[in-house]
Write an enzyme that holds these catalytic residues in place. Sequence first.
Site, PDB file in Angstrom:
ATOM      1  N   SER A 108       7.604  11.185  53.562  1.00  0.00           N
ATOM      2  CA  SER A 108       7.175  12.172  52.564  1.00  0.00           C
ATOM      3  C   SER A 108       7.174  13.581  53.146  1.00  0.00           C
ATOM      4  O   SER A 108       6.861  13.780  54.320  1.00  0.00           O
ATOM      5  CB  SER A 108       5.758  11.824  52.092  1.00  0.00           C
ATOM      6  OG  SER A 108       5.213  12.880  51.326  1.00  0.00           O
ATOM      7  N   GLN A 130      11.967  12.508  51.971  1.00  0.00           N
ATOM      8  CA  GLN A 130      11.618  12.841  50.577  1.00  0.00           C
ATOM      9  C   GLN A 130      11.276  14.322  50.496  1.00  0.00           C
ATOM     10  O   GLN A 130      10.495  14.850  51.300  1.00  0.00           O
ATOM     11  CB  GLN A 130      10.427  11.996  50.115  1.00  0.00           C
ATOM     12  CG  GLN A 130       9.951  12.324  48.701  1.00  0.00           C
ATOM     13  CD  GLN A 130       8.840  13.355  48.681  1.00  0.00           C
ATOM     14  OE1 GLN A 130       8.069  13.431  49.622  1.00  0.00           O
ATOM     15  NE2 GLN A 130       8.770  14.152  47.615  1.00  0.00           N
ATOM     16  N   TYR A 132       9.790  17.620  48.471  1.00  0.00           N
ATOM     17  CA  TYR A 132       9.135  18.441  47.455  1.00  0.00           C
ATOM     18  C   TYR A 132       9.537  19.868  47.757  1.00  0.00           C
ATOM     19  O   TYR A 132       9.428  20.295  48.914  1.00  0.00           O
ATOM     20  CB  TYR A 132       7.607  18.336  47.556  1.00  0.00           C
ATOM     21  CG  TYR A 132       7.001  17.127  46.893  1.00  0.00           C
ATOM     22  CD1 TYR A 132       7.287  16.804  45.579  1.00  0.00           C
ATOM     23  CD2 TYR A 132       6.103  16.323  47.585  1.00  0.00           C
ATOM     24  CE1 TYR A 132       6.707  15.702  44.972  1.00  0.00           C
ATOM     25  CE2 TYR A 132       5.513  15.219  46.985  1.00  0.00           C
ATOM     26  CZ  TYR A 132       5.817  14.922  45.672  1.00  0.00           C
ATOM     27  OH  TYR A 132       5.245  13.846  45.072  1.00  0.00           O
ATOM     28  N   THR A 158      12.160  14.440  44.701  1.00  0.00           N
ATOM     29  CA  THR A 158      11.258  13.842  43.703  1.00  0.00           C
ATOM     30  C   THR A 158      11.167  14.769  42.507  1.00  0.00           C
ATOM     31  O   THR A 158      10.834  15.947  42.652  1.00  0.00           O
ATOM     32  CB  THR A 158       9.873  13.609  44.333  1.00  0.00           C
ATOM     33  OG1 THR A 158      10.051  12.723  45.435  1.00  0.00           O
ATOM     34  CG2 THR A 158       8.893  13.006  43.339  1.00  0.00           C
ATOM     35  N   LYS A 228      14.730  10.985  42.757  1.00  0.00           N
ATOM     36  CA  LYS A 228      13.660   9.980  42.580  1.00  0.00           C
ATOM     37  C   LYS A 228      12.716  10.411  41.471  1.00  0.00           C
ATOM     38  O   LYS A 228      12.183  11.520  41.500  1.00  0.00           O
ATOM     39  CB  LYS A 228      12.871   9.842  43.887  1.00  0.00           C
ATOM     40  CG  LYS A 228      11.621   8.978  43.788  1.00  0.00           C
ATOM     41  CD  LYS A 228      10.992   8.776  45.155  1.00  0.00           C
ATOM     42  CE  LYS A 228       9.749   7.918  45.116  1.00  0.00           C
ATOM     43  NZ  LYS A 228       8.553   8.662  44.692  1.00  0.00           N
ATOM     44  N   HIS A 252       6.545   7.247  39.949  1.00  0.00           N
ATOM     45  CA  HIS A 252       5.612   7.683  40.981  1.00  0.00           C
ATOM     46  C   HIS A 252       4.430   6.705  41.109  1.00  0.00           C
ATOM     47  O   HIS A 252       3.289   7.093  41.362  1.00  0.00           O
ATOM     48  CB  HIS A 252       5.086   9.084  40.636  1.00  0.00           C
ATOM     49  CG  HIS A 252       4.865   9.978  41.816  1.00  0.00           C
ATOM     50  ND1 HIS A 252       5.677  11.043  42.099  1.00  0.00           N
ATOM     51  CD2 HIS A 252       3.915   9.986  42.782  1.00  0.00           C
ATOM     52  CE1 HIS A 252       5.215  11.679  43.174  1.00  0.00           C
ATOM     53  NE2 HIS A 252       4.150  11.045  43.620  1.00  0.00           N
ATOM     54  N   ARG A 287       5.496  -6.418  44.188  1.00  0.00           N
ATOM     55  CA  ARG A 287       4.466  -7.038  45.029  1.00  0.00           C
ATOM     56  C   ARG A 287       4.909  -8.384  45.617  1.00  0.00           C
ATOM     57  O   ARG A 287       4.191  -8.992  46.411  1.00  0.00           O
ATOM     58  CB  ARG A 287       3.176  -7.293  44.202  1.00  0.00           C
ATOM     59  CG  ARG A 287       2.605  -6.045  43.548  1.00  0.00           C
ATOM     60  CD  ARG A 287       2.017  -5.092  44.586  1.00  0.00           C
ATOM     61  NE  ARG A 287       1.462  -3.890  43.980  1.00  0.00           N
ATOM     62  CZ  ARG A 287       2.101  -2.710  43.902  1.00  0.00           C
ATOM     63  NH1 ARG A 287       3.341  -2.589  44.390  1.00  0.00           N
ATOM     64  NH2 ARG A 287       1.519  -1.656  43.356  1.00  0.00           N
ATOM     65  N   GLY A 306       5.712   1.186  47.849  1.00  0.00           N
ATOM     66  CA  GLY A 306       4.802   2.236  48.283  1.00  0.00           C
ATOM     67  C   GLY A 306       3.496   1.640  48.771  1.00  0.00           C
ATOM     68  O   GLY A 306       3.272   1.446  49.971  1.00  0.00           O
TER      69      GLY A 306
HETATM   70  C1  FNR Z   1       3.073   8.138  46.467  1.00  0.00           C
HETATM   71  N1  FNR Z   1       4.355   8.428  46.027  1.00  0.00           N
HETATM   72  C2  FNR Z   1       4.989   9.551  46.509  1.00  0.00           C
HETATM   73  N2  FNR Z   1       6.252   9.832  46.099  1.00  0.00           N
HETATM   74  C3  FNR Z   1       6.901  10.903  46.581  1.00  0.00           C
HETATM   75  O1  FNR Z   1       8.036  11.137  46.198  1.00  0.00           O
HETATM   76  N3  FNR Z   1       6.287  11.722  47.506  1.00  0.00           N
HETATM   77  C4  FNR Z   1       5.029  11.495  47.957  1.00  0.00           C
HETATM   78  O2  FNR Z   1       4.516  12.221  48.798  1.00  0.00           O
HETATM   79  C5  FNR Z   1       4.334  10.399  47.417  1.00  0.00           C
HETATM   80  N4  FNR Z   1       3.050  10.154  47.780  1.00  0.00           N
HETATM   81  C6  FNR Z   1       2.411   9.033  47.326  1.00  0.00           C
HETATM   82  C7  FNR Z   1       1.117   8.768  47.748  1.00  0.00           C
HETATM   83  C8  FNR Z   1       0.490   7.595  47.349  1.00  0.00           C
HETATM   84  C9  FNR Z   1      -0.896   7.308  47.811  1.00  0.00           C
HETATM   85  C10 FNR Z   1       1.172   6.668  46.532  1.00  0.00           C
HETATM   86  C11 FNR Z   1       0.538   5.367  46.114  1.00  0.00           C
HETATM   87  C12 FNR Z   1       2.437   6.956  46.087  1.00  0.00           C
HETATM   88  C13 FNR Z   1       5.075   7.510  45.111  1.00  0.00           C
HETATM   89  C14 FNR Z   1       5.823   6.453  45.899  1.00  0.00           C
HETATM   90  O3  FNR Z   1       6.910   6.997  46.599  1.00  0.00           O
HETATM   91  C15 FNR Z   1       6.361   5.348  44.982  1.00  0.00           C
HETATM   92  O4  FNR Z   1       7.114   5.920  43.940  1.00  0.00           O
HETATM   93  C16 FNR Z   1       5.267   4.465  44.394  1.00  0.00           C
HETATM   94  O5  FNR Z   1       4.243   4.254  45.342  1.00  0.00           O
HETATM   95  C17 FNR Z   1       5.858   3.124  43.961  1.00  0.00           C
HETATM   96  O6  FNR Z   1       4.908   2.307  43.409  1.00  0.00           O
HETATM   97  P1  FNR Z   1       4.114   1.150  44.225  1.00  0.00           P
HETATM   98  O7  FNR Z   1       5.112   0.460  45.133  1.00  0.00           O
HETATM   99  O8  FNR Z   1       3.038   1.860  45.005  1.00  0.00           O
HETATM  100  O9  FNR Z   1       3.589   0.297  43.146  1.00  0.00           O
HETATM  101  C1  LAC Z   2       0.887  11.737  45.340  1.00  0.00           C
HETATM  102  C2  LAC Z   2       1.798  12.790  45.844  1.00  0.00           C
HETATM  103  C3  LAC Z   2       1.411  13.528  46.989  1.00  0.00           C
HETATM  104  O1  LAC Z   2       1.357  10.880  44.595  1.00  0.00           O
HETATM  105  O2  LAC Z   2       3.113  12.509  45.715  1.00  0.00           O
HETATM  106  O3  LAC Z   2      -0.318  11.798  45.652  1.00  0.00           O
END
Ligand code: FNR
Ligand code: LAC
Length: 363
Positions: A108, A130, A132, A158, A228, A252, A287, A306
């Site tokens: 990230s 990834q 931002y 993203t 994404k 997300h 899962r 994730g």
């Molecule tokens: C994320 N996700 C996420 N995506 C992204 O592009 N940049 C990020 O910094 C983050 N940060 C982030 C933090 C937390 C705590 C979570 C749970 C998720 C989204 C992540 O990449 C992904 O799309 C999801 O987590 C997929 O779903 P599952 O596998 O958690 O169910």
């Molecule tokens: C989140 C961000 C940081 O889902 O992508 O918390």
Amino acid sequence: MSEDFVTVADFERAAEEKLDAGVAGYFFGGAGDELTLRENVAAWHGWRLRPRALAGLGAWRTGVELLGGEISMPVLVAPVAYQGLVDPDGELAMARAAAAAETVMCLSTLATNRPRPVAEAAPGGRRWFQLYCFRDEGVTRAMVEEAIDCGYEAIVITVDAPRGGNRERDRRTGFAIPAEIGVPSVEAALGSERAITIEETFDLMEPALSWSDLEDLASDCRVPVLVKGVVAAEDAALAVEHGAGGVVVSNHGGRQLDRCVATAEALPEVVDAVEGRAPVLVDGGIRRGVDVAIALALGADAVLVGRPALWGLAAGGETGARRVLELLRAELELTLALCGCASPDELGRAHLRRAPAASVYSV
Ligand code: FNR
Ligand code: LAC
């Protein structure tokens, strides 16, 4: 972390017990009523497999080729911010776990370690970055250049977060990223050393990105740029037309737009719109190895996880994250065997049918 952890759900429970309420709320939570968060998981249950018999197989292979390299399974580690909150080594440990499981880790932008030390922690591993886009372009550019210089093989931009989602758990707990957890990109953008909230972090990002920005990024980068956060066929087609080297079907993890369509429901239309022009990946609610098999049968080239990897990291550090990945691989291999498939690419829509509508069969 004990030996009787046999499912992702075991790691989930252990992580929940271990983390304090604010941190757990951030990692487990979603946006609004968390309907999309729950439906992402449930939607994979909405399909049933049609296995084929007497396939004459005695060996099964889960490995696939993705963006020009081999991985042990079509399961990658999704970008998850602030991993230093659940493990002292954070992303360094996750990178080592992914490398040990022979798969890709996507780091990230909001990591607690910079791209270079993460690369150095697992030199044999494959990594994507990834992205931002910060309002401060210099911050964005420095992170991307460091990542590409250190061998990150793709940029994953993203696109589902022009603003932060409504994270009600965080508002209730007053959750903020503690000042002692350094987030290099945020420090560079803010020049601040105080605790900062997730909302403040999202305010540092550029909300006004458009398709032409994707096209510029894709033509400037010497590595593929994946998009994404797409759930609509129209956007998947636009992504490919504007130079995307891959599309990740994602909402997300239910953390942005609540009531967004579940990713298992969105996947088929995206696969059909992309028409094989680029890899299609999907995340959200995976899962079990059988969820992975269903995603592949619907036409995904790979999935990302994730929270499961994060729960592994929280429950048992590098070893925990590695075990989560390995158990998903083992479950996928067994599913392939029981479906009569020698390898992931043999799964197709003929292996699926819709589950009976909500009924006594629902789980
Ligand atoms: C994320 N996700 C996420 N995506 C992204 O592009 N940049 C990020 O910094 C983050 N940060 C982030 C933090 C937390 C705590 C979570 C749970 C998720 C989204 C992540 O990449 C992904 O799309 C999801 O987590 C997929 O779903 P599952 O596998 O958690 O169910
Ligand atoms: C989140 C961000 C940081 O889902 O992508 O918390």
